[in-house]
Write a protein that holds these residues in place. Structure first.
Motif, PDB file in Angstrom:
ATOM      1  N   PHE A  67       0.452  -1.274  -0.179  1.00 13.41           N
ATOM      2  CA  PHE A  67       0.355  -0.226  -0.056  1.00 13.41           C
ATOM      3  C   PHE A  67       0.921   1.408  -0.273  1.00 13.41           C
ATOM      4  O   PHE A  67       1.745   1.432   0.254  1.00 13.41           O
ATOM      5  CB  PHE A  67      -0.765   0.131   1.180  1.00 13.41           C
ATOM      6  N   ALA A  68       0.484   1.968  -0.747  1.00 12.17           N
ATOM      7  CA  ALA A  68       1.176   3.216  -0.409  1.00 12.17           C
ATOM      8  C   ALA A  68       0.474   4.350  -0.194  1.00 12.17           C
ATOM      9  O   ALA A  68      -1.153   4.484  -0.735  1.00 12.17           O
ATOM     10  CB  ALA A  68       1.954   3.443  -2.303  1.00 12.17           C
ATOM     11  N   ASN A  69       1.085   5.345  -0.123  1.00 14.46           N
ATOM     12  CA  ASN A  69       0.441   6.709   0.489  1.00 14.46           C
ATOM     13  C   ASN A  69       0.292   7.713  -0.696  1.00 14.46           C
ATOM     14  O   ASN A  69       1.242   8.253  -1.361  1.00 14.46           O
ATOM     15  CB  ASN A  69       0.517   7.035   1.857  1.00 14.46           C
ATOM     16  N   ASN A  70      -0.537   9.399  -0.148  1.00 16.40           N
ATOM     17  CA  ASN A  70      -0.992   9.941  -1.558  1.00 16.40           C
ATOM     18  C   ASN A  70       0.534  11.131  -1.324  1.00 16.40           C
ATOM     19  O   ASN A  70       0.584  10.963  -0.335  1.00 16.40           O
ATOM     20  CB  ASN A  70      -2.340  10.564  -1.179  1.00 16.40           C
ATOM     21  N   GLY A  71       1.196  11.379  -1.953  1.00 15.32           N
ATOM     22  CA  GLY A  71       2.233  12.387  -2.334  1.00 15.32           C
ATOM     23  C   GLY A  71       3.545  11.244  -2.329  1.00 15.32           C
ATOM     24  O   GLY A  71       4.026  12.079  -2.612  1.00 15.32           O
ATOM     25  N   GLU A  72       2.995   9.860  -2.194  1.00 18.02           N
ATOM     26  CA  GLU A  72       4.191   9.492  -1.792  1.00 18.02           C
ATOM     27  C   GLU A  72       4.911   8.947  -3.126  1.00 18.02           C
ATOM     28  O   GLU A  72       3.951   9.252  -4.317  1.00 18.02           O
ATOM     29  CB  GLU A  72       4.846   7.973  -0.849  1.00 18.02           C
ATOM     30  N   LYS A  73       5.955   8.594  -3.505  1.00 13.53           N
ATOM     31  CA  LYS A  73       6.809   7.660  -4.620  1.00 13.53           C
ATOM     32  C   LYS A  73       7.434   6.174  -4.394  1.00 13.53           C
ATOM     33  O   LYS A  73       8.149   6.479  -3.899  1.00 13.53           O
ATOM     34  CB  LYS A  73       8.124   9.023  -5.271  1.00 13.53           C
ATOM     35  N   LEU A  74       7.717   5.898  -5.777  1.00 15.47           N
ATOM     36  CA  LEU A  74       8.575   4.988  -5.320  1.00 15.47           C
ATOM     37  C   LEU A  74       9.788   5.491  -6.723  1.00 15.47           C
ATOM     38  O   LEU A  74       9.697   5.472  -8.284  1.00 15.47           O
ATOM     39  CB  LEU A  74       7.847   3.757  -6.042  1.00 15.47           C
ATOM     40  N   GLU A  75      11.241   4.669  -6.108  1.00 14.53           N
ATOM     41  CA  GLU A  75      12.072   4.762  -7.006  1.00 14.53           C
ATOM     42  C   GLU A  75      13.144   3.595  -7.281  1.00 14.53           C
ATOM     43  O   GLU A  75      13.012   2.412  -6.681  1.00 14.53           O
ATOM     44  CB  GLU A  75      13.406   5.885  -6.487  1.00 14.53           C
ATOM     45  N   PHE A  76      12.131   3.357  -8.670  1.00 12.41           N
ATOM     46  CA  PHE A  76      13.211   2.257  -9.029  1.00 12.41           C
ATOM     47  C   PHE A  76      14.690   2.684  -9.417  1.00 12.41           C
ATOM     48  O   PHE A  76      14.848   3.555 -10.157  1.00 12.41           O
ATOM     49  CB  PHE A  76      12.054   1.282 -10.241  1.00 12.41           C
ATOM     50  N   GLU A  77      16.060   1.316  -9.234  1.00  8.79           N
ATOM     51  CA  GLU A  77      17.260   1.773  -9.332  1.00  8.79           C
ATOM     52  C   GLU A  77      17.810   0.658  -9.952  1.00  8.79           C
ATOM     53  O   GLU A  77      18.363  -0.754  -9.438  1.00  8.79           O
ATOM     54  CB  GLU A  77      17.665   2.576  -8.633  1.00  8.79           C
ATOM     55  N   ALA A  78      17.578   0.449 -11.026  1.00 14.61           N
ATOM     56  CA  ALA A  78      18.227  -1.038 -12.043  1.00 14.61           C
ATOM     57  C   ALA A  78      18.670  -0.273 -13.497  1.00 14.61           C
ATOM     58  O   ALA A  78      18.907   0.394 -13.778  1.00 14.61           O
ATOM     59  CB  ALA A  78      17.241  -2.019 -12.685  1.00 14.61           C
ATOM     60  N   GLY A  79      19.962  -1.469 -13.829  1.00 10.36           N
ATOM     61  CA  GLY A  79      20.036  -1.770 -15.059  1.00 10.36           C
ATOM     62  C   GLY A  79      19.347  -1.663 -16.128  1.00 10.36           C
ATOM     63  O   GLY A  79      18.068  -1.977 -15.986  1.00 10.36           O
TER      64      GLY A  79
END
Length: 173
Positions: A67-79
């Protein structure tokens, strides 16, 4: 409710615009392992929690639901060789209220088996998820129980010194 799917390779930030259920899938199509990291950021872009950080083995995948809240961000780091698919089910109202998720990052010290929810309490084990090192999800009644006032978790085996885990508490407001 609105369903959104985002597919990409490599690094990316995904903004969450309302309460949401997130399904994350990553796939490494190479014949060698690749390092990946998935983080939750707060509204200001500061790291709130690292959901997954490990070598994704050759020709293998990783999946998570949160679950994620309003205003949050998901950051993905990969090749660029690692592909991601992020499914977002935006929900403003679920059942009788709004869901709110707190993330409590803990590190085992090899001594204690009880960890506090930092002033929060829960009504049921269904409001608690525990992920060790982004790999293993603890099972209620097999790996842990709630303490007597439901303001913390008690592990049946003491977490190893340096073992990182995240306690997700999802409550309905």
């Amino acid at each position: 409710m609105k369903l959104q799917s985002i597919s990409f390779s490599g690094n990316k930030r995904v903004n969450i615009n309302s309460q949401a259920v997130i399904n994350i899938s990553a796939f490494n199509s190479l014949d060698r392992p690749r390092q990946i990291r998935v983080k939750i950021l707060d509204e200001l872009g500061n790291t709130k929690s690292i959901i997954y950080e490990a070598q994704l083995q050759a020709k293998s995948s990783y999946e998570a639901k949160l679950f994620a809240n309003n205003g949050e961000k998901l950051e993905f780091e990969a090749g660029i060789e690692v592909g991601f698919n992020v499914g977002i089910l935006n929900e403003n109202y679920i059942a009788k209220g709004i869901l709110n998720t707190e993330y409590i990052v803990c590190v085992g010290d090899g001594v204690k088996n009880e960890f506090s929810f930092n002033g929060l309490s829960v009504n049921s084990f269904k409001e608690v998820r525990i992920i060790f090192d982004g790999l293993y999800e603890a099972v209620f009644a097999k790996d842990y129980s709630l303490n007597s006032d439901k303001s913390g978790v008690v592990f049946y085996e003491i977490p190893a010194n340096g073992l990182e885990f995240i306690v997700f508490i999802t409550k309905q407001e």
